[in-house]
Enzyme design. Structure first.
Site, PDB file in Angstrom:
ATOM      1  N   CYS A 143      47.082  36.150  46.451  1.00 46.19           N
ATOM      2  CA  CYS A 143      47.764  35.853  45.130  1.00 46.19           C
ATOM      3  C   CYS A 143      49.018  35.470  45.314  1.00 46.19           C
ATOM      4  O   CYS A 143      49.580  34.539  44.402  1.00 46.19           O
ATOM      5  CB  CYS A 143      47.814  37.400  44.368  1.00 46.19           C
ATOM      6  SG  CYS A 143      46.351  38.631  44.767  1.00 46.19           S
ATOM      7  N   ASP A 144      50.083  35.920  46.254  1.00 44.54           N
ATOM      8  CA  ASP A 144      51.290  35.633  46.195  1.00 44.54           C
ATOM      9  C   ASP A 144      52.038  34.701  47.467  1.00 44.54           C
ATOM     10  O   ASP A 144      52.997  34.272  47.200  1.00 44.54           O
ATOM     11  CB  ASP A 144      52.013  36.801  46.196  1.00 44.54           C
ATOM     12  CG  ASP A 144      51.831  37.704  45.145  1.00 44.54           C
ATOM     13  OD1 ASP A 144      51.379  37.242  43.868  1.00 44.54           O
ATOM     14  OD2 ASP A 144      51.921  39.145  45.044  1.00 44.54           O
ATOM     15  N   CYS A 149      49.229  41.453  48.391  1.00 43.18           N
ATOM     16  CA  CYS A 149      48.017  40.564  48.325  1.00 43.18           C
ATOM     17  C   CYS A 149      48.694  38.969  48.527  1.00 43.18           C
ATOM     18  O   CYS A 149      49.276  38.371  47.812  1.00 43.18           O
ATOM     19  CB  CYS A 149      47.442  40.401  46.880  1.00 43.18           C
ATOM     20  SG  CYS A 149      46.183  39.325  46.400  1.00 43.18           S
TER      21      CYS A 149
END
Ligand code: FAD
Length: 305
Positions: free
Chosen positions: A136-137, A133
């Site tokens: 997200c990261d 992701c």
């Protein structure tokens, strides 16, 4: 006695949330259950620029808008992982974490989840450099080097997203050309900080406390080389989230749910919508469209029964 809902929707991705809008606007009582977070895969998508009406919108923002919209006409929402659907006295009884929910109809909208590579280091460095992701990261890798595995739409889209954050993105792809849409390919080739390692597959993710390299094997020469990287983002395809429904006899050989054009499965009153369905194009817009059809079919089923 539990409340008997007209419709229970399993999964709050774009398919489930659109089904919720249509079913609740038709005055049906609706419960939408989600095991993780509403938005589904959109929560892990950088920019979406092919959902009608939004020239460009981040996945998390579209998730929020759809979620608020899905509740506007009375849909109830709860967290819960549905692990079983049973037919009892003409009603559907769903189990989630030892709690039972009852409905006249069910819409399965459980989507898909990212496939893993299954190579050494992938589990060990999960959340220590291995990610599925970028939204997200990605921010953890600001001004650093990352490898993206894959060559389809998701891989290239997310590589483009990462290229705005990190110093360098190296796309490792098993073929000698990308599978992604032409517009994405053109953008990726035009980016100075995106490089390509062609006809190669990852064989190991290396590091000490965190990832520091990905070993890749060239498919022509079998030569193995280490590509230095602080992170690796994996986009090699998806699996349907249907392991909980294997006993229902409604899945194809790949685990996708089979349905007719009204999106009804062979079990009366059990409908399906979105990426989890056996179909060709898996996108936000087609998931939303499925949600509308499945909800309308559930409405007709209740009217006639
Ligand atoms: C990186 C990436 C980029 C993408 N980019 C785009 C793009 O630019 N444009 C586009 O149109 N599409 C894009 N897509 C595809 C798009 O996100 C999907 O087609 C869409 O989200 C499918 O919606 P869905 O509702 O069918 O399933 P999902 O979005 O997968 O949602 C399913 C939901 O069901 C929940 N669930 C699963 N099992 C259960 C259970 N047993 N009980 C309760 N809840 C459950 C899951 O937690 C999830 O929230 C992208 C996908 C990815 C991964």
């Amino acid at each position: 006695m539990e409340k008997i809902y007209d419709v229970i929707i399993i999964g709050a991705g774009p398919a489930g949330m659109t089904a919720a809008i249509y079913a609740s606007r038709a005055n049906l009582s609706v419960l939408m259950l989600e095991k993780k977070f509403y938005g589904g895969q959109m929560q892990s998508t950088g920019e979406i620029e092919n959902y009608t009406g939004y020239e460009e919108i981040s996945g998390p923002e579209l998730s929020e808008k759809m979620f608020q919209h899905s509740k506007k006409f009375g849909t109830e929402f709860a967290f819960g992982h549905i692990t079983d659907i049973k037919e009892i006295d003409g009603l559907k009884v769903l189990t989630a974490n030892s709690k039972e929910y009852v409905a006249k109809t069910v819409i399965i909208a459980t989507g898909t989840e990212a496939k893993s590579l299954g190579i050494p280091g992938e589990d060990k460095f999960s959340s220590k450099g291995v990610s599925y992701c970028a939204v997200c990261d990605g921010a953890f890798f600001r001004n650093r080097k990352v490898v993206v595995i894959g060559g389809g739409d998701s891989a290239v889209e997310e590589a483009l997203y990462l290229s705005n954050l990190v110093e360098k993105v190296i796309i490792v792809h098993r073929r000698d050309e990308l599978r992604a849409q032409k517009i994405l390919q053109d953008r990726a080739f035009a980016k100075e900080n995106i490089e390509f390692v062609w006809e190669s597959v990852p064989v190991e993710i290396k590091g000490d406390m965190k990832v520091n390299a990905v070993s890749v094997r060239n498919l022509n020469t079998n030569e193995i080389t280490d590509v230095e990287a602080d992170g690796v983002f994996i986009y090699i395809g998806m699996n349907p989230q249907t392991s909980d429904f294997q006993n229902l006899g409604i899945l194809d050989e790949n685990g996708y749910v089979i349905a007719d054009e009204h999106l009804e499965t062979k079990l009366p009153g059990v409908f399906v919508a979105g990426d989890v369905r056996q179909k060709e194009i898996r996108q936000v817009v087609t998931a939303a469209s499925d949600g509308a059809i499945a909800a309308q079919s559930a409405y007709k089923y209740i009217e006639l029964s």
